[in-house]
Scaffold this motif. Structure first.
Motif, short mmCIF file in Angstrom:
data_model
loop_
_atom_site.label_atom_id
_atom_site.label_comp_id
_atom_site.label_asym_id
_atom_site.label_seq_id
_atom_site.Cartn_x
_atom_site.Cartn_y
_atom_site.Cartn_z
N PHE A 1 1.26 8.80 -6.22
CA PHE A 1 1.08 8.18 -7.56
C PHE A 1 -0.48 8.09 -7.74
N ILE A 2 -1.08 7.48 -6.52
CA ILE A 2 -2.77 7.45 -6.71
C ILE A 2 -3.28 8.65 -6.98
N PHE A 3 -2.92 9.89 -5.90
CA PHE A 3 -3.62 10.97 -6.02
C PHE A 3 -3.34 11.66 -7.56
N GLN A 4 -2.37 11.25 -8.11
CA GLN A 4 -2.08 11.92 -9.43
C GLN A 4 -3.00 11.26 -10.47
N SER A 5 -3.13 10.02 -10.27
CA SER A 5 -4.03 9.34 -11.33
C SER A 5 -5.46 9.80 -11.02
N TRP B 1 -4.98 5.52 -15.18
CA TRP B 1 -4.67 5.07 -14.04
C TRP B 1 -3.31 4.36 -13.81
N SER C 1 3.92 6.36 -2.76
CA SER C 1 2.94 5.69 -3.63
C SER C 1 1.67 6.27 -3.34
N ILE D 1 -0.15 5.64 -13.66
CA ILE D 1 0.83 5.95 -12.26
C ILE D 1 0.25 5.39 -11.07
N GLY D 2 -1.25 5.51 -10.93
CA GLY D 2 -1.89 5.04 -9.77
C GLY D 2 -1.75 3.67 -9.59
N SER D 3 -1.82 2.84 -10.81
CA SER D 3 -1.45 1.08 -10.69
C SER D 3 -0.09 0.95 -9.89
#
Lengths: 308, 332
Positions: free
Chosen positions: B148-152, A282, B145, A284-286
């Motif tokens: 980033f979330i899709f990647q995670s 997580w 942004s 990158i997601g964060s």
């Protein structure tokens, strides 16, 4: 409180909140070495973010900064280390190339997003040519500079403060900086007042190149070896950092100190997870989530401002 | 604008023949196809005419992946300055990983896999546009942004495992009909639909109108937000379809599979003759540019150039093409 300091308030608060959360979860981070570890890798990110900011300042966007920093890192780990004179010349030429690109973009009225996109292939290709496989070594002075341990505060804190302060003086407090921001605000006015927008735009890109070079060098000082893809993430991180720091895409509305704080916040967001014992999946997601969160808060503020 | 000036220019002499010639030459999409043919010919020169049909087949296959994402990106860019979808690579990866996981190599699960692809794409588009409209985030940052979330999510959902596609899908994406690969048929079909929408429907007019002047479009009663929503949704769905096809083609989804399509999707839009400033799209050009991008790389490859030189030349050619194509004074 004037608008400039209001713009900087939100990034400062978001960094403070995040830092507070990290300290709460892991009190041991609240030390000389803890801080150094937390913010070490933020130095090159901060420099790359400042580079990106120079381009965003003149209403463009640079999608090649990540590959450019990788290229500079490869040059630093090879030529600068082995044949310093040649190495520094290459870096100097690449800064001139950046300025020339800025001039070309203005002269032919090109879309910066496409030109920098094309250039990202060029820098990437050069990096692969220089270093086909990971390797190289950091110049000794650079490595010792990055690992120096000054009393009281670690380099990881001092360096961003110095970077933020110097760029603040240059961009926000000098007449040259006013002109540069003026190009972003209204280039026609600047040109009618008798200034050469071509030269100013070239300078903005040249500055971006300079900070890109510094970012690549700092990165090598930390990692001590390079590879051609070492800094690809920086393209997106730097754009995010500028916006997080209160910058806007148009109108030359940017904040150098904010940009540095934005870079620190994004770096911290990545390590925050490990303190929460969350999976690194997580990470990158964060960074994305924090970006969204801060922008949401900014929206609330700007709405209030409009009402008042 | 460009057509006008070309016509005025030619009216001075030999009006009848020259204006037809100028009109044809001023079609920007033609250049992409000419460039693609030149690259094809240059490759053939090196190989001594060997393997022309297999090169064509491969080029059509790879160009389809780029063309499908490029069409979505084109719609987004046509919406005007500041509109660009940076979440395309992450959407491709996410849709492909989730779909392959759901199908779990079973051929019977393919319809459900396709459904999953469409749903994931739609959700990604919804997320993108939600950020743009609700939080009023500039599209570049919103899609960035979100990506980033899709990647995670993609990393989290497949844990680095490479799940093979069901056999039937593997056969379908590598197979072809009438000498054209199946994926290219899909790509051409999508391009045809997008062309009809852009050139022959009111929706297409709306999209261009928003790109030309947002305020004017709003005042003349264009349902601006509905149109923008549709465009971002379409772009995400096309990205997920392309990612799904690509993953099936290359024998599984990889976390970095979408990376090169960020640059690719924007490059094909610009080289294909659509205006980067928005308001003017060009569907055939997307295919021409997608073919050109692949053939350019294979040409440089056949000349025995290493990866570094290849990348460098690709970049330089893009920059030079853009510098030649735009005139000083054109609106950005």
């Amino acid at each position: 409180m004037n608008r400039e300091s209001l713009r900087i308030l939100l990034p400062v608060v978001s960094l403070a909140v995040l830092l507070g959360a990290v300290f709460y979860l892991q009190p041991r981070a609240m030390s000389y070495f803890g801080l150094n570890l937390l913010f070490n890798l933020a130095i090159p990110v901060a420099l790359a973010t400042v580079a990106q900011m120079m381009v965003i300042m003149v209403n463009d966007i640079d999608l090649s900064i990540g590959t450019f920093v990788s290229f500079c890192a490869c040059v630093t780990a090879t030529f600068v280390n082995e044949t310093p004179l040649l190495g520094y010349s290459i870096l100097a030429v690449s800064i001139v190339a950046y300025a020339a690109l800025g001039a070309l973009i203005h002269y032919r009225n090109l879309p910066a997003i496409v030109v920098t996109l094309g250039m990202s292939f060029v820098w990437g290709g050069l990096a692969v040519l220089i270093l086909p496989s990971p390797g190289g070594a950091s110049p000794q002075w650079l490595q010792s500079l990055m690992s120096v341990k000054p009393p009281l505060l670690p380099v990881a804190i001092i360096a961003p403060v110095v970077i933020g302060f110097l760029t603040h003086i240059l961009i926000m407090r000098s007449s040259f900086g006013v002109l540069l921001r003026g190009v972003g605000g209204n280039d026609r006015t600047v040109s009618r007042a008798g200034w050469s927008v071509l030269k100013l735009k070239a300078s903005a890109y040249g500055l971006a190149g300079l900070f890109g070079v510094l970012s690549g060098m700092a990165l090598i000082g930390l990692t001590t070896s390079a590879d051609a893809n070492i800094a690809l993430r920086y393209t997106l991180l730097s754009v995010a950092g500028v916006i997080l720091g209160g910058g806007e895409f148009t109108g030359g509305r940017i904040s150098p100190i904010g940009a540095v704080i934005g870079a620190l916040t994004l770096t911290l967001a990545a390590s925050f997870l490990s303190f929460l014992r969350l999976s690194p999946d997580w990470q990158i997601g964060s960074q994305g989530a924090i970006l969204i969160l801060v922008l949401a808060v900014r929206l609330v503020f700007s709405r209030k401002e409009q009402v008042a | 604008m460009k057509n006008h000036s070309a016509q005025n220019f030619s009216s001075a002499s030999n009006r009848s023949t020259e204006s037809i010639l100028k009109k044809t030459i001023s079609k920007p999409w033609l250049w992409a196809f000419i460039a693609a043919s030149l690259a094809f010919a240059a490759t053939m020169v090196i190989s001594g005419g060997q393997g022309g049909s297999s090169l064509f087949y491969t080029a059509m296959t790879f160009a389809s992946f780029a063309a499908i994402v490029g069409l979505g990106q084109m719609l987004v860019i046509t919406l005007g300055p500041g509109n660009v979808d940076l979440s395309i690579p992450a959407t491709m990866t996410l849709a492909a990983t989730v779909a392959l996981k759901v199908m779990a190599t079973e051929s019977g699960m393919v319809p459900i896999g396709i459904l999953v692809v469409l749903v994931v794409g739609a959700l990604c588009g919804l997320m993108n546009f939600g950020l743009i409209i609700l939080l009023r985030i500039p599209p570049i940052i919103a899609t960035l942004s979100a990506s980033f979330i899709f990647q995670s999510l993609a990393i989290w959902s497949n844990r680095g495992l490479r799940i093979k596609p069901p056999e039937i899908m593997g056969q379908f994406v590598t197979g072809g009909v009438l000498g054209i690969p199946n994926v290219a048929w899909i790509g051409i079909g999508i391009a045809a639909v997008v062309w009809v929408v852009m050139e022959r429907s009111i929706t297409g007019r709306w999209i261009s109108a928003i790109g030309q002047n947002l305020r004017a479009a709003k005042l003349s009663g264009v349902p601006v937000n509905r149109v923008r929503f549709g465009v971002y949704l379409t772009s995400a769905i096309l990205a997920s379809v392309s990612g799904f096809l690509l993953a099936n083609f290359s024998g599984g989804a990889a976390l970095n599979m979408g990376t090169e399509y960020m640059l690719m999707s924007i490059a094909v839009v610009v080289i294909g003759g659509s205006s980067i400033a928005g308001g003017n799209s060009n569907v055939p050009g997307i295919w021409g540019a997608a073919l050109f991008m692949f053939l350019l790389v294979s040409m440089l490859n056949s000349y025995g150039l290493g990866a570094g030189v290849r990348l460098m030349l690709t970049g330089l050619i893009i920059v030079v093409l853009v510098a030649l194509a735009s005139k000083p004074g054109d609106l950005r």
